[in-house]
Design an enzyme around this catalytic site. Structure first.
Site, PDB file in Angstrom:
ATOM      1  N   ASP A 120      60.406  37.042  44.352  1.00 31.94           N
ATOM      2  CA  ASP A 120      60.039  38.252  43.600  1.00 31.94           C
ATOM      3  C   ASP A 120      60.013  39.447  44.559  1.00 31.94           C
ATOM      4  OD1 ASP A 120      59.090  40.090  41.763  1.00 31.94           O
ATOM      5  OD2 ASP A 120      57.021  39.401  41.854  1.00 31.94           O
ATOM      6  N   CYS A 152      49.687  61.956  27.374  1.00 31.73           N
ATOM      7  CA  CYS A 152      50.790  61.108  27.832  1.00 31.73           C
ATOM      8  C   CYS A 152      50.826  59.870  26.948  1.00 31.73           C
ATOM      9  CB  CYS A 152      50.603  60.713  29.293  1.00 31.73           C
ATOM     10  SG  CYS A 152      51.879  59.578  29.899  1.00 31.73           S
ATOM     11  N   CYS A 192      63.414  43.672  40.279  1.00 33.98           N
ATOM     12  CA  CYS A 192      63.185  45.018  39.741  1.00 33.98           C
ATOM     13  C   CYS A 192      64.375  45.930  40.021  1.00 33.98           C
ATOM     14  CB  CYS A 192      61.898  45.623  40.306  1.00 33.98           C
ATOM     15  SG  CYS A 192      61.875  45.747  42.110  1.00 33.98           S
ATOM     16  N   ASN A 226      50.404  36.551  42.031  1.00 32.67           N
ATOM     17  CA  ASN A 226      50.645  36.648  40.589  1.00 32.67           C
ATOM     18  C   ASN A 226      51.365  35.418  40.035  1.00 32.67           C
ATOM     19  OD1 ASN A 226      50.596  38.270  38.111  1.00 32.67           O
ATOM     20  ND2 ASN A 226      52.804  38.500  38.394  1.00 32.67           N
ATOM     21  N   ASN A 263      57.555  38.834  57.536  1.00 29.45           N
ATOM     22  CA  ASN A 263      58.542  39.847  57.160  1.00 29.45           C
ATOM     23  C   ASN A 263      59.785  39.117  56.671  1.00 29.45           C
ATOM     24  OD1 ASN A 263      60.407  41.855  56.881  1.00 29.45           O
ATOM     25  ND2 ASN A 263      60.046  42.796  58.881  1.00 29.45           N
TER      26      ASN A 263
END
Length: 439
Positions: free
Chosen positions: A367, A159, A395, A302, A346
């Site tokens: 994010d 791969c 994303c 992060n 949440n």
């Protein structure tokens, strides 16, 4: 006898998944393996009233964007869809997808386009979930990604998007599973490659016997990896061998941060791009000492910890209790516990009242996962108590555009800048980052 010929089309563009887009007889045709400016013969495998999905069966006129795929399994394996596209063109396609979504869905246009964040295009994937299956008819075990449009596992020997060491290990993984007594009860191998250790998590649906354990230990020693076992859900994963391996972690050298994590916890798949992304996010956010900043959907921290490293106090919010606990541990590990607070929440069900109760934030970083952050952006105040700057890491360009519409056209922010982040080269995934300011 008249020989049946496949229909032909002139391909006009690429869609966000790397399919060629053509129009024939008033219908839109999405053609796998076709590129802009190419004339192709195609065969449709799905027909709807307004569109068709098809496979290119012959390239009659080739595009200048076409390159030879590096992976010998390309076209069969479903892990990559764009290896036949020049790497620079892939980034340009993703930039166009982002701009089209912002305009069409969000009715917004950034004041400036950020330069694309890109890096190594091969061997970049330090996180992966490989399927494993014993195929009795073939008398072998397959380990790899699924075939295109199929539940079958591709017969992979290598791969190109995995690091070379892991790619070369694929045949040995197949041999290992084949020799286990539970080869029909081990459906997955998860990879997590850190700065000091590479971890393979074996999903075992039955316990290993003594002979299995010996084989696993031999494999770990031979390939210098640590093996974890996962009998049920991700939270059940535990280290099996060797037990004295270094801690799994990734680093953000610019901020002097080392992030320990468990191999089943979410981290970015591409550590090279993640470092650049964090650097840009912090530069755009521009946190100042003494400010109070929110990091929404914070995960392991992060972005939280680099923001705190700049002297701000940061509230990180995340839906997973496990990740919040790990974020607290990471803050302590990096000497940032006093400048950070983490809460389980949440954020898909947050309300204006709940957000206001957290106090005023000078700046905010968002994010979210692919679903976006609609309830959060709707909950942001429309007066002076709102964060004056928001950095949004996305994303999914469609949900970014939807949320940007609220921020700009309802909440009164200005979309200062936006750009793509090529986190997943050779795939259609479009990651991006955007900056919003209060005028």
């Amino acid at each position: 006898m008249t020989q049946h010929r496949n229909p032909q089309a002139l391909v006009e563009s690429l869609d966000f998944e790397g399919h060629g887009v053509a129009h024939v007889g008033g219908k839109t045709i999405f053609i796998d393996g076709a590129l802009p400016f190419e004339t192709v013969e195609y065969s449709s495998y799905r027909k709807k009233p307004n569109f068709e999905n098809a496979q290119a069966v012959a390239i009659l006129k080739e595009s200048y964007l076409r390159v030879t795929p590096r992976c010998r399994h390309f076209g069969v394996c479903g892990g990559c869809s764009m290896q036949h596209v020049d790497a620079r063109a892939q980034v340009a396609v993703k930039q166009r997808v982002l701009e089209d979504n912002l305009s069409r869905i969000g009715n917004v246009k950034p004041d400036s386009i950020l330069s694309a964040i890109h890096g190594p295009t091969w061997g970049y994937r330090h996180r992966a979930r490989l399927s494993a299956r014993y195929v009795a008819k073939k008398g072998t075990v397959l380990v790899g990604f699924h075939e295109k449009r199929s539940s079958y596992i591709a017969d992979m020997q290598s791969c190109e998007i995995l690091p070379a060491k892991i790619s070369a290990m694929l045949p040995a993984m197949r041999e290992l599973v084949m020799n286990l007594s539970i080869r029909e009860r081990m459906p997955q191998i998860e990879l997590a490659l850190g700065d000091a250790v590479d971890v393979l998590v074996l999903r075992i649906m039955d316990p290993l016997n003594e002979a299995d354990e010996a084989l696993v230990r031999q494999f770990a020693d031979r390939h210098t990896v640590q093996i974890w076992l996962q009998p049920k859900g991700p939270d059940t994963a535990y280290p099996f061998y060797p037990l004295d391996a270094p801690t799994l972690s990734y680093s953000l050298p610019e901020f002097g941060i080392v992030m320990p994590y468990k191999p089943t916890e979410f981290t970015q798949v591409n550590p090279h791009i993640n470092r650049v992304l964090v650097s840009r996010a912090i530069r755009l956010l521009d946190p100042q000492p003494g400010e109070h900043i929110a990091d929404m959907f914070c995960g392991l921290g992060n972005f939280t910890l680099p923001i705190a490293r700049r002297g701000a106090t940061v509230l990180g919010m995340e839906g997973s209790e496990g990740l919040v606990q790990r974020a607290r541990e990471g803050a302590k590990h990096n000497g940032l516990a006093e400048r950070t607070e983490f809460q389980v929440a949440n954020l898909f069900e947050i309300t204006p009242e709940k957000l206001a109760a957290l106090g005023r934030f000078d700046r905010m970083l968002i994010d979210p996962p692919r679903d976006g952050a609609m309830e959060l952006v709707k909950s942001i105040a429309e007066d002076d108590s709102a964060p004056r700057r928001i950095v949004y890491v996305s994303c999914n360009p469609a949900t970014l555009a939807r949320d940007a519409n609220v921020l700009v056209n309802v909440k009164g922010y200005r979309m200062e800048a936006a750009g793509v982040v090529n986190m997943f080269p050779h795939t259609g995934h479009v990651e991006s980052i955007a900056l919003f300011d209060k005028p």
